[in-house]
Design a protein around this motif. Structure first.
Motif, mmCIF file in Angstrom:
data_model
loop_
_atom_site.group_PDB
_atom_site.id
_atom_site.type_symbol
_atom_site.label_atom_id
_atom_site.label_comp_id
_atom_site.label_asym_id
_atom_site.label_seq_id
_atom_site.Cartn_x
_atom_site.Cartn_y
_atom_site.Cartn_z
ATOM 1 N N MET A 60 0.814 -1.207 0.000
ATOM 2 C CA MET A 60 0.000 0.000 0.000
ATOM 3 C C MET A 60 0.851 1.263 0.000
ATOM 4 O O MET A 60 0.491 2.271 -0.602
ATOM 5 N N VAL A 61 2.009 1.202 0.684
ATOM 6 C CA VAL A 61 2.846 2.391 0.843
ATOM 7 C C VAL A 61 3.903 2.497 -0.244
ATOM 8 O O VAL A 61 4.179 3.594 -0.754
ATOM 9 N N HIS A 62 4.507 1.360 -0.613
ATOM 10 C CA HIS A 62 5.653 1.392 -1.522
ATOM 11 C C HIS A 62 5.394 0.706 -2.854
ATOM 12 O O HIS A 62 6.296 0.636 -3.695
ATOM 13 N N GLY A 63 4.190 0.196 -3.066
ATOM 14 C CA GLY A 63 3.898 -0.515 -4.302
ATOM 15 C C GLY A 63 3.743 0.416 -5.487
ATOM 16 O O GLY A 63 3.881 1.643 -5.378
ATOM 17 N N PRO A 64 3.428 -0.140 -6.650
ATOM 18 C CA PRO A 64 3.311 0.683 -7.868
ATOM 19 C C PRO A 64 2.146 1.671 -7.818
ATOM 20 O O PRO A 64 2.157 2.665 -8.538
ATOM 21 N N ALA A 65 1.145 1.385 -6.978
ATOM 22 C CA ALA A 65 0.002 2.306 -6.852
ATOM 23 C C ALA A 65 -0.260 2.578 -5.371
ATOM 24 O O ALA A 65 -1.241 2.098 -4.811
ATOM 25 N N PRO A 66 0.636 3.331 -4.714
ATOM 26 C CA PRO A 66 0.476 3.578 -3.285
ATOM 27 C C PRO A 66 -0.798 4.356 -2.979
ATOM 28 O O PRO A 66 -1.281 5.140 -3.805
ATOM 29 N N THR A 67 -1.334 4.131 -1.775
ATOM 30 C CA THR A 67 -2.556 4.812 -1.358
ATOM 31 C C THR A 67 -2.302 6.306 -1.198
ATOM 32 O O THR A 67 -1.328 6.723 -0.563
ATOM 33 N N ARG A 68 -3.171 7.123 -1.782
ATOM 34 C CA ARG A 68 -3.077 8.582 -1.680
ATOM 35 C C ARG A 68 -4.188 9.097 -0.764
ATOM 36 O O ARG A 68 -5.167 8.408 -0.502
ATOM 37 N N VAL A 69 -4.026 10.332 -0.305
ATOM 38 C CA VAL A 69 -5.004 10.904 0.619
ATOM 39 C C VAL A 69 -6.427 10.867 0.068
ATOM 40 O O VAL A 69 -7.366 10.500 0.786
ATOM 41 N N PRO A 70 -6.654 11.230 -1.205
ATOM 42 C CA PRO A 70 -8.036 11.173 -1.707
ATOM 43 C C PRO A 70 -8.642 9.770 -1.669
ATOM 44 O O PRO A 70 -9.872 9.627 -1.723
ATOM 45 N N PRO A 141 -8.305 12.391 7.810
ATOM 46 C CA PRO A 141 -7.765 12.504 6.455
ATOM 47 C C PRO A 141 -8.784 13.146 5.513
ATOM 48 O O PRO A 141 -9.982 12.856 5.605
ATOM 49 N N THR A 142 -8.317 13.992 4.639
ATOM 50 C CA THR A 142 -9.107 14.756 3.659
ATOM 51 C C THR A 142 -9.915 15.876 4.296
ATOM 52 O O THR A 142 -10.606 16.614 3.591
ATOM 53 N N ARG A 143 -9.837 16.046 5.638
ATOM 54 C CA ARG A 143 -10.629 17.071 6.320
ATOM 55 C C ARG A 143 -9.724 17.926 7.209
ATOM 56 O O ARG A 143 -9.830 17.893 8.441
ATOM 57 N N PRO A 144 -8.792 18.684 6.633
ATOM 58 C CA PRO A 144 -7.871 19.486 7.457
ATOM 59 C C PRO A 144 -8.612 20.549 8.255
ATOM 60 O O PRO A 144 -9.623 21.106 7.792
ATOM 61 N N ASP A 156 -11.877 21.119 18.203
ATOM 62 C CA ASP A 156 -12.215 19.737 18.551
ATOM 63 C C ASP A 156 -13.568 19.350 17.948
ATOM 64 O O ASP A 156 -13.736 18.223 17.449
ATOM 65 N N ALA A 157 -14.514 20.273 17.969
ATOM 66 C CA ALA A 157 -15.816 19.996 17.354
ATOM 67 C C ALA A 157 -15.676 19.770 15.847
ATOM 68 O O ALA A 157 -16.321 18.884 15.272
ATOM 69 N N LEU A 158 -14.802 20.547 15.208
ATOM 70 C CA LEU A 158 -14.560 20.366 13.776
ATOM 71 C C LEU A 158 -13.863 19.032 13.496
ATOM 72 O O LEU A 158 -14.139 18.372 12.484
ATOM 73 N N ALA A 159 -12.944 18.640 14.393
ATOM 74 C CA ALA A 159 -12.262 17.351 14.237
ATOM 75 C C ALA A 159 -13.261 16.202 14.333
ATOM 76 O O ALA A 159 -13.233 15.260 13.526
ATOM 77 N N ILE A 160 -14.146 16.265 15.316
ATOM 78 C CA ILE A 160 -15.179 15.233 15.467
ATOM 79 C C ILE A 160 -16.060 15.179 14.222
ATOM 80 O O ILE A 160 -16.383 14.097 13.707
ATOM 81 N N GLU A 161 -16.426 16.345 13.723
ATOM 82 C CA GLU A 161 -17.228 16.428 12.504
ATOM 83 C C GLU A 161 -16.503 15.776 11.326
ATOM 84 O O GLU A 161 -17.101 15.074 10.501
ATOM 85 N N GLY A 162 -15.189 16.010 11.241
ATOM 86 C CA GLY A 162 -14.400 15.409 10.176
ATOM 87 C C GLY A 162 -14.344 13.894 10.269
ATOM 88 O O GLY A 162 -14.474 13.190 9.252
ATOM 89 N N TYR A 163 -14.145 13.363 11.469
ATOM 90 C CA TYR A 163 -14.134 11.906 11.659
ATOM 91 C C TYR A 163 -15.477 11.306 11.251
ATOM 92 O O TYR A 163 -15.535 10.248 10.610
#
Length: 401
Positions: A60-70, A141-144, A156-163
């Protein structure tokens, strides 16, 4: 008592569970580990039973198609589906389930434990992953989180919303399939009100603040008692000259030209080098008498013989280097690594490199700080405060549950 330990991630996620599994077994408990297939050889070294779940993290990390944030929301849903399908059988007969690592996996463990009526423990390896006004909340992830917001409660409320946005639908879909009600705050439901912090109190203290929303139990870092001797060839290299500088990035991707940059910076100080290949395949472009390349190695035994340790700043490598008294240069890449870089600098036991991609000049400057007599003296003094018994502490707490 039977205990199921679960994680999903690289070497830094799995290694602490190996240490905890050994401590639990020594205390008389039966132990089974659910983790990605990459760690099979490591667990087999200690005779720890593995139930492999999910695909290779290395791929997943080092293969030919590693996982990206999106890709994270889709991959999270896939991970949860795999975990919900495999965990019930793996947990059969267990009295306690302990989860660490990626959120989709810990969320799955919590739900399966809830469904089966098994005691559940969530553990983090770094304070920043647990909510506290002492540090900025971790975003999903994807929700900075917006950089201009500074109020902790709002963040913290925004973080919870993102999760909830990233993980909530997939988790509640899997929960419904096994007869569980939905949760409206997935982060806090998974973290619980009394999570464990498997980190050393000197390196990563939990902030003592009555305003903390969780009641954290800090056990100390879960370390593996590694009895392996050093390879004869490596030992001969160490014996043949002054202590070298170690360079390695573990299971992380390494910065571009990391080996050549590091060697040039090390040679600028007249030092030899030990280069760890790691998952990134870190290797100098040409062999030389002042360089030794290693693969799997006993870090505790090696670091004791090094002038300094240059690494990515993972919790395990940072703790091991601190325990051995080796000065450090941390080149943080992601996640908790900037935190540990800042802590090493604050303790005076090494240097924090500014940015993830060093130049020869910038790394040589950081290395000069780490190699100074003052830093070596401070690192040696701090080593005496690092606790190697965190896994035993956690094992006893589990037996008491």
């Amino acid at each position: 008592m039977r205990v199921l330990l679960s994680t999903f991630g690289g070497r830094g996620d799995v290694e602490p569970l190996v240490g905890l599994a050994i401590a639990l077994r020594e205390a008389g408990a039966g132990v089974r580990v659910c983790a990605p297939p990459d760690c099979a050889e490591r667990l087999d070294q200690f005779g720890v039973e593995l139930v492999p779940i999910g695909q290779s993290v290395r791929e997943m990390v080092h293969g030919p198609a590693p996982t990206r944030v999106p890709d994270v929301p889709r991959k999270a849903a896939e991970l949860m589906a795999e975990q919900f399908a495999e965990l019930p059988a793996a947990a059969e007969g267990s009295d306690v389930m302990v989860a660490t690592g990626l959120f989709p996996v810990t969320a799955s463990v919590q739900s399966v434990a809830e469904r089966l009526g098994i005691r559940y423990v969530y553990a983090a390896y770094c304070p920043i992953f647990l909510p506290s006004p002492a540090h900025r909340p971790q975003s999903a992830p994807t929700r900075p989180l917006p950089p201009d917001v500074t109020d902790w409660k709002e963040l913290d409320a925004l973080a919870i919303e993102g999760y909830n946005a990233v993980f909530g639908a997939a988790l509640n879909r899997e929960r419904a399939a096994i007869g569980l009600s939905p949760v409206d705050n997935v982060r806090d439901h998974v973290f619980t009100a009394d999570p464990w912090l498997a980190a050393d109190p000197t390196l990563a203290p939990w902030p003592a603040d009555a305003a903390n929303p969780v009641d954290v139990v800090q056990t100390g870092a879960w370390m593996v008692p590694d009895p392996r001797p050093l390879d004869p060839g490596l030992k001969a290299f160490l014996d043949a000259g002054d202590p070298p500088v170690y360079v390695g990035f573990g299971s992380m991707p390494a910065p571009q030209h990391a080996a050549e940059v590091a060697l040039a910076a090390i040679r600028a100080h007249g030092r030899r080098a030990v280069v760890s290949r790691g998952w990134a395949g870190l290797t100098p472009s040409a062999s030389a008498d002042d360089v030794r390349v290693v693969a799997e190695v006993n870090h505790r035994a090696l670091f004791r013989r090094c002038a300094a340790v240059v690494h990515h700043g993972g919790a395990g490598t940072t703790t091991t280097a601190a325990l051995t008294g080796a000065p450090q240069v941390l080149i943080p890449q992601m996640a908790d690594q900037p935190y540990f870089a800042a802590r090493v600098a604050a303790l005076g036991i090494g240097a924090a490199h500014s940015g993830p991609s060093p130049t020869v000049e910038s790394l040589a400057a950081a290395l000069g700080q780490a190699l100074s007599p003052e830093t070596r003296s401070r690192a040696a003094a701090t080593a005496a405060t690092i606790r190697p018994d965190g896994a035993a502490v956690a094992a006893n707490l589990i037996l008491d549950l």
